[in-house]
Design a protein around this motif. Structure first.
Motif, PDB file in Angstrom:
ATOM      1  N   GLN A 167      28.102 -53.748 -33.686  1.00  0.00           N
ATOM      2  CA  GLN A 167      28.002 -54.984 -34.455  1.00  0.00           C
ATOM      3  C   GLN A 167      27.896 -56.193 -33.518  1.00  0.00           C
ATOM      4  OE1 GLN A 167      27.534 -55.342 -37.746  1.00  0.00           O
ATOM      5  NE2 GLN A 167      27.301 -57.522 -37.343  1.00  0.00           N
ATOM      6  N   GLU A 171      24.879 -58.978 -33.290  1.00  0.00           N
ATOM      7  CA  GLU A 171      25.144 -60.418 -33.331  1.00  0.00           C
ATOM      8  C   GLU A 171      24.558 -61.125 -32.109  1.00  0.00           C
ATOM      9  OE1 GLU A 171      29.388 -60.829 -33.664  1.00  0.00           O
ATOM     10  OE2 GLU A 171      29.425 -59.762 -35.581  1.00  0.00           O
ATOM     11  N   SER A 175      21.551 -63.846 -32.151  1.00  0.00           N
ATOM     12  CA  SER A 175      21.737 -65.166 -31.539  1.00  0.00           C
ATOM     13  C   SER A 175      20.639 -65.465 -30.537  1.00  0.00           C
ATOM     14  CB  SER A 175      23.094 -65.259 -30.845  1.00  0.00           C
ATOM     15  OG  SER A 175      24.132 -65.142 -31.777  1.00  0.00           O
TER      16      SER A 175
END
Length: 182
Positions: A167, A171, A175
């Motif tokens: 996860q 992320e 980003s």
């Protein structure tokens, strides 16, 4: 720069990758320049830490039931950060990934900084925090971070921690793409 052209590998592939690395178990191993991954035995050996010139200690098993002894008083020369994490797949270690990575980064950017990251065995909780550091600050993918650390130390983050690292990778990838598109 992080290159992630696909989703992170499934957990079963990451577990197989971890299983493929077999090596001797030591109390401590240097897994990145000035970054050491170890167990509670080395963490409690103040003479050895002094000899290694350790300036920072990150304990991923702070005040946990496995650490039955008193907390080690490292004195004023060693900066200490303790995280009370359980080594079970249901434990939410993700809330500690960024703060721990930041502490590791601060240690490594301090002149002459050398850090020991440990838990009880130095294989799951502490390894998870080191993998997160490599992903966040050194732009490793999760798979590359596992490859890298496993060259120096036999690690075995539990399945729940691997899912949380997946996860984190998603992320970080999101980003990066968002920054590139802005």
């Amino acid at each position: 720069m992080r290159k992630l052209c696909r989703d992170p590998p499934p957990v079963c592939e990451l577990e197989a990758l971890l299983e493929s690395y077999k090596g001797d178990t030591h109390h401590v191993d240097q897994v990145f320049p000035n970054l050491f991954l170890g167990d509670v035995i080395i963490a409690n050996d103040k003479k050895k830490l002094k000899k290694m010139a350790i300036t920072h200690v990150l304990n991923a098993a702070h005040a946990s039931w496995e650490c039955t002894g008193e907390n080690v008083d490292y004195g004023p020369d060693i900066h200490y950060y303790g995280i009370t994490a359980e080594d079970c797949p249901e434990f939410n270690i993700s809330v500690y990934l960024r703060p721990a990575a930041q502490f590791i980064h601060k240690a490594l950017t301090t002149p002459n900084g050398r850090i020991l990251v440990h838990c009880v065995l130095g294989k799951s909780r502490s390894a998870t925090l080191v993998l997160a550091y490599l992903m966040i600050y050194q732009n490793f993918t999760l798979e590359n971070a596992i490859h890298h650390v496993s060259q120096y130390r036999c690690i075995a983050p539990n399945r729940g921690f691997l899912l949380q690292l997946q996860q984190l990778e998603l992320e970080l990838h999101y980003s990066l793409w968002r920054c590139l598109l802005l």
